[in-house]
Structure formats: structure tokens, C-alpha cells
Design a protein around this motif. Structure first.
Motif, PDB file in Angstrom:
ATOM      1  N   ILE A  92     -20.591  23.084  36.064  1.00 27.97           N
ATOM      2  CA  ILE A  92     -19.853  21.892  37.426  1.00 27.97           C
ATOM      3  C   ILE A  92     -20.507  20.139  37.000  1.00 27.97           C
ATOM      4  CG2 ILE A  92     -21.734  21.612  39.432  1.00 27.97           C
ATOM      5  CD1 ILE A  92     -18.968  21.854  41.075  1.00 27.97           C
ATOM      6  N   ARG A  93     -22.112  20.363  36.822  1.00 31.86           N
ATOM      7  CA  ARG A  93     -22.251  18.781  36.069  1.00 31.86           C
ATOM      8  C   ARG A  93     -21.351  18.073  34.997  1.00 31.86           C
ATOM      9  NH1 ARG A  93     -28.574  20.252  36.297  1.00 31.86           N
ATOM     10  NH2 ARG A  93     -28.945  20.107  38.422  1.00 31.86           N
ATOM     11  N   LYS A  94     -21.215  19.083  34.481  1.00 35.64           N
ATOM     12  CA  LYS A  94     -20.738  18.303  33.208  1.00 35.64           C
ATOM     13  C   LYS A  94     -19.198  18.568  33.158  1.00 35.64           C
ATOM     14  CE  LYS A  94     -21.286  17.843  28.241  1.00 35.64           C
ATOM     15  NZ  LYS A  94     -22.407  16.454  28.122  1.00 35.64           N
ATOM     16  N   ILE A 130     -34.060   7.982  38.501  1.00 32.88           N
ATOM     17  CA  ILE A 130     -32.975   8.226  38.051  1.00 32.88           C
ATOM     18  C   ILE A 130     -32.235   9.096  36.507  1.00 32.88           C
ATOM     19  CG2 ILE A 130     -30.326   6.527  37.115  1.00 32.88           C
ATOM     20  CD1 ILE A 130     -31.518   5.428  38.762  1.00 32.88           C
ATOM     21  N   ARG A 131     -32.284  10.323  36.866  1.00 34.90           N
ATOM     22  CA  ARG A 131     -32.578  10.807  35.568  1.00 34.90           C
ATOM     23  C   ARG A 131     -30.863  11.478  35.122  1.00 34.90           C
ATOM     24  NH1 ARG A 131     -32.460  18.160  36.784  1.00 34.90           N
ATOM     25  NH2 ARG A 131     -32.817  18.697  34.537  1.00 34.90           N
ATOM     26  N   GLU A 132     -30.719  10.853  33.545  1.00 40.02           N
ATOM     27  CA  GLU A 132     -29.600  11.355  32.579  1.00 40.02           C
ATOM     28  C   GLU A 132     -29.377  12.904  33.251  1.00 40.02           C
ATOM     29  OE1 GLU A 132     -25.839  11.870  30.673  1.00 40.02           O
ATOM     30  OE2 GLU A 132     -27.957  13.110  30.733  1.00 40.02           O
ATOM     31  N   ILE A 137     -31.239  17.443  25.484  1.00 38.12           N
ATOM     32  CA  ILE A 137     -31.631  19.085  25.043  1.00 38.12           C
ATOM     33  C   ILE A 137     -30.590  19.825  25.791  1.00 38.12           C
ATOM     34  CG2 ILE A 137     -33.883  19.882  26.372  1.00 38.12           C
ATOM     35  CD1 ILE A 137     -34.721  20.575  23.303  1.00 38.12           C
ATOM     36  N   TYR A 138     -30.472  19.360  26.908  1.00 35.87           N
ATOM     37  CA  TYR A 138     -29.836  20.606  27.719  1.00 35.87           C
ATOM     38  C   TYR A 138     -27.986  21.170  27.291  1.00 35.87           C
ATOM     39  CZ  TYR A 138     -32.128  21.216  32.544  1.00 35.87           C
ATOM     40  OH  TYR A 138     -33.297  20.808  32.881  1.00 35.87           O
ATOM     41  N   PHE A 139     -27.585  20.201  26.559  1.00 38.01           N
ATOM     42  CA  PHE A 139     -26.788  20.970  26.008  1.00 38.01           C
ATOM     43  C   PHE A 139     -25.964  20.148  24.821  1.00 38.01           C
ATOM     44  CE2 PHE A 139     -26.177  19.274  31.190  1.00 38.01           C
ATOM     45  CZ  PHE A 139     -25.011  20.311  31.015  1.00 38.01           C
TER      46      PHE A 139
HETATM   47  C1  IPM Z   1     -33.239  21.335  38.777  1.00 32.61           C
HETATM   48  C2  IPM Z   1     -33.044  22.601  38.661  1.00 32.61           C
HETATM   49  C3  IPM Z   1     -31.523  22.791  37.389  1.00 32.61           C
HETATM   50  C4  IPM Z   1     -32.006  22.448  36.061  1.00 32.61           C
HETATM   51  C5  IPM Z   1     -32.142  24.167  36.554  1.00 32.61           C
HETATM   52  C6  IPM Z   1     -31.443  25.888  38.302  1.00 32.61           C
HETATM   53  C7  IPM Z   1     -30.381  23.910  35.924  1.00 32.61           C
HETATM   54  O1  IPM Z   1     -34.321  22.884  37.587  1.00 32.61           O
HETATM   55  O2  IPM Z   1     -31.767  20.858  38.687  1.00 32.61           O
HETATM   56  O3  IPM Z   1     -33.591  20.217  38.802  1.00 32.61           O
HETATM   57  O4  IPM Z   1     -32.782  22.368  35.496  1.00 32.61           O
HETATM   58  O5  IPM Z   1     -31.549  20.906  36.419  1.00 32.61           O
END
Ligand code: IPM
Ligand code: MG
Length: 355
Positions: A92-94, A130-132, A137-139
Motif C-alpha cells: 500500500i505504501r508503494k 523523516i524516513r524515505e 533496499i526495501y524495494f
Molecule cells: C515499520 C515496520 C515495517 C517496515 C515492517 C512491518 C515491514 O517495521 O513500519 O517501521 O520495516 O517498514
């Protein structure tokens, strides 16, 4: 104000129910608020077979804002990776391009004693991380498993950031700093990572447009240390997805309890998803024990950022402050010997304070 509510898993529905009480109170006072319910995470797997099902996608796209409880938990840990609740959250974020994650760590005076740090280090703390949220590396692709040149199996991920991705999060940080104490600390690992070297270069470039804001840089390992050593040195911290994930959990503990911290995830037009920073707390689910205040404060953030209604967000924040002053405590924020109340009672106390 059309809101999609996604309670999620375990304590999610319990804390969301208390947030809905606040919405109902405003609606009764004549505000035009409407909401619908949807599924995300494990609840969505149970109901619709996917952690981010098409029905939720459609509802999320048309909503003005989204309120989320929490997703995940042991019941879903053995699901295949693509059905894990976390995939619903990342999806949903993406999908909605919610690239800017705002995680304020603020210490309520009344709770300064419940932090694991000494009071003098954290009293008055007000840091905005403020986190991107949609890159890094997440995506990054490629990722997965392969056999390497030496013939060994390995797992791998890819870290990268493009110029537009860094530029837009930089602007969010500088704009936010303008409304605070005009200081941005960009956190990276420039001494080791090429991604970070590029990140820093772009930060410095965008900073040219914000000469009134001070920009400093810090390596992530040092930032992790400084957050516990001298947290009040920070105003706005801006960082990438993985570093922000880690640092925001760390910062939450400065504020006493993770049960107090709200967050916002915004797109370029301030459409947002709002959720408490904490998880689904399976160990206390269904027991009327969870602290609903982070969720209620997430509602406050929603009114502020998505609906430009600081009057309503101020009222919610004042009500939360009042219940703390009155001594109402859920288990996570109670000092030894203090009377502990439940999730519903805390929600009712906020409601009474609102009126
Ligand atoms: C957060 C959580 C998530 C993340 C997990 C649940 C995928 O730790 O929102 O910080 O790593 O972004
Ligand atoms: Mg996290």
C-alpha cells in the motif's frame, strides 16, 4: 473528509475503535467526516486471500486519508512471503506513493519518567524523523537468491536511490524544518556506500534552495549513538528507508513508550496513511490492555497534514495531554504502583477531555 479505516491484526481493531470514537465526536459536532472499513495484512488474507486485496486498493485510491491499526503476528508468520501481512503494508505504501514517512518523537512531560533514559536527557525532546518510505533496499531490484561465482548459495538485495527520490524527500525535510527550528540532519553511510555518497550530494544540492535552514550530515552509526547520548541536539532528521526504520524504533524509546507515537506516510499531495509506530502486539491482543493514544494521535496528524485542520489536531493533542495530566495510564506508560486502565477506558477519557 473521506477516510478509509484499516484496523489490521491483533490489537489493531481495539485501538482503531478508540480512534473512531474521536471521529464520531467531531462528526456529532457537525464536521463532514465519513469513513469506510477495509482489510489489510493478516485480516485481509483471512477475509480476501491477499494482504493488500483489490477491494482495499480501490478504496485506498479514492479515500482522502487512511487510518491504519497494525498488521502482522504469529498466526501469519508461516505464510509464504508474498502473503505475509508486511507485504500488504509495503504494497500500500508503494501503490499510493507514500514516500514521506514522518515519525515525530516527542516527550510528554508527564511521561518523562517512563523513558529508559534519565529525565534530564529527554525532557522537552521533540525530534522529527523523516524516513524515505518507497525506495532503498526495501524495494531495490534485483533481489533474491542465486549461486555466486564461488558456487555458493547466497541471498542478496539491492540498495539504490535515484535523484528524484532523494530530491523530493529532501524538500519535505527542509520544508518541515522551516516550521520548526530550521535544522536538518541528514543521516547516511557516506564513508562506505555509493548510494549514500549520492544521497549526500543531492541533499547538498537541494539545500541551495533553503539557505535559511541549517543542513548537517551524520553517519548512521554515529546517529544511533547520538540519539541516546544527546537526543535533544536533533530537530529534523532525514534518512533513507532502512536507516529510518531502525532509527525511528530507537527514537521511540526516548519518548517513554512506543505506545505514544503516531506517524504519517504522505504522497506528494499530502494524501496520507496514518498509523501508530508500534506493531500489532499479539501478546496483549483482545485483553483491553493496548494503549490507544498513538492511534488517537495519528488521527491528530491526519487532520493536520491531510485536511489542513490544525484546529482539530490541536484539540486532540490537548485532550491527550489532559488525560495524562489527570493521571490516566495504560500498562505500558504506568510507573510501578500507578493505577492502570484499559484501552476502552483510555479512549473514553480522551473523549471526555475533548468535550
Ligand atoms: C515499520 C515496520 C515495517 C517496515 C515492517 C512491518 C515491514 O517495521 O513500519 O517501521 O520495516 O517498514
Ligand atoms: Mg520498523
Amino acid at each position: 473528509m473521506n477516510i478509509l479505516i484499516l484496523p489490521g491484526d491483533y490489537i489493531g481493531p481495539e485501538i482503531l475503535a478508540e480512534a473512531v470514537k474521536v471521529l464520531e465526536a467531531f462528526k456529532a459536532q457537525g464536521e463532514t467526516i465519513a469513513w469506510t472499513l477495509g482489510h489489510l495484512g493478516g485480516a485481509a488474507v483471512d477475509a480476501e486471500g491477499h494482504p493488500y486485496p483489490p477491494s482495499t486498493q480501490q478504496a485506498a485510491r479514492v479515500a482522502d486519508a487512511i487510518l491504519l491499526g497494525a498488521v502482522g503476528g504469529p498466526k501469519y508468520d508461516t505464510l509464504p512471503r508474498e502473503l505475509r501481512p508486511e507485504r500488504g503494508l509495503l504494497g500500500i505504501r508503494k501503490d499510493l506513493n507514500l514516500f514521506a514517512n514522518l515519525r515525530p518523537a516527542r516527550v510528554f512531560e508527564e511521561l518523562a519518567d517512563s523513558s529508559s533514559l534519565k529525565k534530564e536527557f529527554i525532557a522537552g525532546l521533540d525530534v522529527l524523523i523523516i524516513r524515505e518510505l518507497t525506495g532503498d533496499i526495501y524495494f531495490g531490484q534485483p533481489r533474491g537468491r542465486r549461486v555466486n561465482a564461488e558456487g555458493h548459495d547466497e541471498g542478496f538485495d539491492t540498495m539504490h536511490y535515484s535523484r528524484p527520490e532523494v530530491e523530493r524527500i529532501a524538500r519535505v525535510a527542509f520544508e518541515a524544518a522551516r516550521k520548526r527550528s530550521q535544522r536538518v540532519c541528514s543521516v547516511d553511510k557516506e564513508n562506505v556506500l555509493d548510494t549514500s555518497r549520492f544521497w549526500r550530494e543531492v541533499m547538498i544540492g537541494v539545500h541551495q534552495d533553503y539557505p535559511d535552514v541549517e543542513l548537517t550530515h551524520m553517519y548512521v552509526d554515529n546517529a544511533a549513538m547520538q540519539l541516546v547520548k544527546r537526543p535533544k541536539q536533533f530537530d529534523v532528521m532525514v534518512t533513507g528507508n532502512i536507516f529510518g526504520d531502525i532509527l525511528s524504533d530507537e527514537a521511540s524509546m526516548l519518548a517513554g513508550s512506543i505506545g505514544m507515537l503516531p506517524s504519517a506516510s504522505l504522497d506528494a499531495n499530502n494524501k496520507g496513511m496514518y498509523e501508530p509506530i508500534h506493531g500489532s502486539a499479539p501478546d496483549i491482543a483482545g485483553q483491553n490492555k493496548a494503549n490507544p493514544l498513538a492511534t488517537i494521535l495519528s488521527v491528530a496528524m491526519m487532520f493536520k497534514y491531510s485536511f489542513d485542520r490544525t484546529d482539530l489536531s490541536d484539540r486532540i493533542e490537548a485532550a491527550v495531554k489532559k488525560v495524562l495530566q489527570q493521571g490516566h495510564r495504560t500498562g505500558d506508560i504506568a510507573m510501578p504502583g500507578e493505577k492502570v486502565i484499559g484501552t476502552r477506558e483510555m479512549g473514553d477519557a480522551v473523549l471526555a477531555a475533548l468535550k
